[in-house]
Motif scaffolding. Structure first.
Motif, PDB file in Angstrom:
ATOM      1  N   LEU A  96     -47.147 158.326  51.008  1.00  0.00           N
ATOM      2  CA  LEU A  96     -47.915 158.525  52.238  1.00  0.00           C
ATOM      3  C   LEU A  96     -47.090 158.179  53.467  1.00  0.00           C
ATOM      4  CD1 LEU A  96     -51.391 157.118  51.165  1.00  0.00           C
ATOM      5  CD2 LEU A  96     -51.018 159.355  52.219  1.00  0.00           C
ATOM      6  N   ARG A  97     -46.439 157.034  53.420  1.00  0.00           N
ATOM      7  CA  ARG A  97     -45.665 156.592  54.579  1.00  0.00           C
ATOM      8  C   ARG A  97     -44.527 157.559  54.913  1.00  0.00           C
ATOM      9  NH1 ARG A  97     -46.187 151.484  56.548  1.00  0.00           N
ATOM     10  NH2 ARG A  97     -47.671 150.110  55.497  1.00  0.00           N
ATOM     11  N   SER A  98     -43.918 158.120  53.889  1.00  0.00           N
ATOM     12  CA  SER A  98     -42.747 158.969  54.133  1.00  0.00           C
ATOM     13  C   SER A  98     -43.097 160.390  54.534  1.00  0.00           C
ATOM     14  CB  SER A  98     -41.872 159.006  52.878  1.00  0.00           C
ATOM     15  OG  SER A  98     -42.555 159.652  51.799  1.00  0.00           O
ATOM     16  N   SER A  99     -44.360 160.781  54.352  1.00  0.00           N
ATOM     17  CA  SER A  99     -44.689 162.205  54.512  1.00  0.00           C
ATOM     18  C   SER A  99     -45.779 162.515  55.532  1.00  0.00           C
ATOM     19  CB  SER A  99     -45.121 162.788  53.156  1.00  0.00           C
ATOM     20  OG  SER A  99     -46.295 162.139  52.684  1.00  0.00           O
ATOM     21  N   LEU A 156     -56.441 154.795  55.576  1.00  0.00           N
ATOM     22  CA  LEU A 156     -55.949 155.038  54.224  1.00  0.00           C
ATOM     23  C   LEU A 156     -55.486 153.744  53.552  1.00  0.00           C
ATOM     24  CD1 LEU A 156     -53.933 158.350  54.809  1.00  0.00           C
ATOM     25  CD2 LEU A 156     -56.169 158.094  53.710  1.00  0.00           C
ATOM     26  N   GLY A 157     -55.765 152.606  54.197  1.00  0.00           N
ATOM     27  CA  GLY A 157     -55.445 151.318  53.600  1.00  0.00           C
ATOM     28  C   GLY A 157     -53.984 150.984  53.572  1.00  0.00           C
ATOM     29  N   LEU A 158     -53.218 151.471  54.572  1.00  0.00           N
ATOM     30  CA  LEU A 158     -51.778 151.222  54.604  1.00  0.00           C
ATOM     31  C   LEU A 158     -51.396 150.165  55.618  1.00  0.00           C
ATOM     32  CD1 LEU A 158     -50.502 154.922  54.447  1.00  0.00           C
ATOM     33  CD2 LEU A 158     -50.752 153.312  52.570  1.00  0.00           C
ATOM     34  N   GLY A 159     -52.401 149.533  56.237  1.00  0.00           N
ATOM     35  CA  GLY A 159     -52.091 148.552  57.267  1.00  0.00           C
ATOM     36  C   GLY A 159     -51.675 149.255  58.532  1.00  0.00           C
ATOM     37  N   SER A 160     -50.678 148.703  59.236  1.00  0.00           N
ATOM     38  CA  SER A 160     -50.169 149.312  60.463  1.00  0.00           C
ATOM     39  C   SER A 160     -48.748 149.762  60.249  1.00  0.00           C
ATOM     40  CB  SER A 160     -50.213 148.311  61.628  1.00  0.00           C
ATOM     41  OG  SER A 160     -49.455 147.157  61.297  1.00  0.00           O
ATOM     42  N   GLU A 161     -48.329 150.716  61.150  1.00  0.00           N
ATOM     43  CA  GLU A 161     -46.968 151.244  61.028  1.00  0.00           C
ATOM     44  C   GLU A 161     -45.944 150.162  61.362  1.00  0.00           C
ATOM     45  OE1 GLU A 161     -46.114 155.525  61.886  1.00  0.00           O
ATOM     46  OE2 GLU A 161     -47.778 155.216  63.268  1.00  0.00           O
TER      47      GLU A 161
END
Length: 290
Positions: free
Chosen positions: A264-267, A285-290
């Motif tokens: 997810l982070r890479s795309s 999406l439950g990924l926290g922050s950038e």
């Protein structure tokens, strides 16, 4: 084959559109069948990216017809939509015959040689099968909408210097609108109406598989689920069906077989194009922050 004989029934419309890569739901198949059978323009309304323009392209492929597209925008006028005269060639002609009066040359300089056809006139004068796509009609001014009323009512236009030009055959017409402004009742009255929204998960997965046949079922389902999650967020631009396909291709190009956090982070840049949207996506999406 005339447009009226394009489909034998609604099921045939769905099958033939699917064979051309367009997976129509029941309402879309009905609308395509009726528009072709009755020769009525079809107004397709809905958010950007749900397949409105692609429906017109698919109909052209099914009919083996030329797709003529009028892309509407703010400020488009009759000259860009219908026709205009090649003033440079006309002026050159007048200069070459400098001694003659304008009345003597009027019949010449306003002849076919100097006429520049724009999409509406091209569609009317076409000698072969045509699908006319009037794209994003809601972006055009009301003056252009008034011009469309004449075209869609009688499939003819009046050119003062040449007279009335009538269609050789009735083109199949698809108008699309993102509903950025309200269209006139007069225009709507001349059309059949179809409201399109994003497809359900099964249909979107089928669309992705048709365009990216190498994708495995797990990744396909994960991408579609993630896209549907993103569409429920208040984004500046919700992901289109085309971006679902792009995202799937990006993941495969990066060597991902599942849509985990790293994938997810890479795309995400292939599906979200605004920084604020990316920040919201990371949170939802439950990924926290950038």
């Amino acid at each position: 084959m005339g447009a009226g004989a394009l489909f034998t029934d609604v099921d045939d419309a769905a099958r033939r559109l699917a064979a051309c890569g367009y997976f129509a739901d029941d309402e879309t198949a009905v609308s395509a069948f009726v528009a072709a059978r009755l020769g009525k323009p079809l107004l397709v309304e809905g958010p950007a990216g749900v397949g409105k323009t692609e429906l017109a392209k698919a109909l052209a492929r099914v009919a083996d017809a030329e797709l003529i597209r009028l892309q509407c925008y703010e400020g488009i006028d009759e000259a860009r939509a219908l026709y205009e005269w090649d003033y440079k060639k006309q002026l050159l002609r007048l200069q070459v015959n400098e001694g003659a009066s304008f009345d003597e040359l009027a019949g010449d300089v306003f002849g076919e040689e100097y006429l520049l056809e724009r999409p509406l006139l091209r569609a009317i004068r076409a000698s072969t099968a045509v699908v006319l796509l009037i794209d994003e009609v809601d972006k055009a001014d009301v003056e252009v909408e008034a011009l469309l009323l004449e075209v869609l009512s009688d499939f003819q236009v009046s050119i003062p210097e040449l007279g009335t030009v009538r269609a050789n055959g009735r083109p199949l017409v698809v108008l699309t609108s993102n509903a950025t402004r309200e269209l006139s009742e007069a225009l709507r009255r001349r059309c059949l109406f179809l409201e399109l929204d994003y497809p359900d998960p099964a249909r979107e997965e089928a669309i992705v598989r048709s365009q990216v046949p190498e994708v495995e079922d797990v990744l396909c389902a994960q991408v579609v689920h993630a896209v549907r999650t993103l569409r429920r967020i208040e984004l500046r631009k919700a992901p289109s069906i085309a971006e679902t396909i792009d995202w799937t291709r990006t993941l495969l190009a990066l060597g991902h077989r599942t849509l985990d956090a790293a994938a997810l982070r890479s795309s995400l840049g292939s599906v979200l194009k605004h920084g604020s949207d990316r920040a919201l996506a990371f949170t939802n999406l439950g990924l926290g922050s950038e």
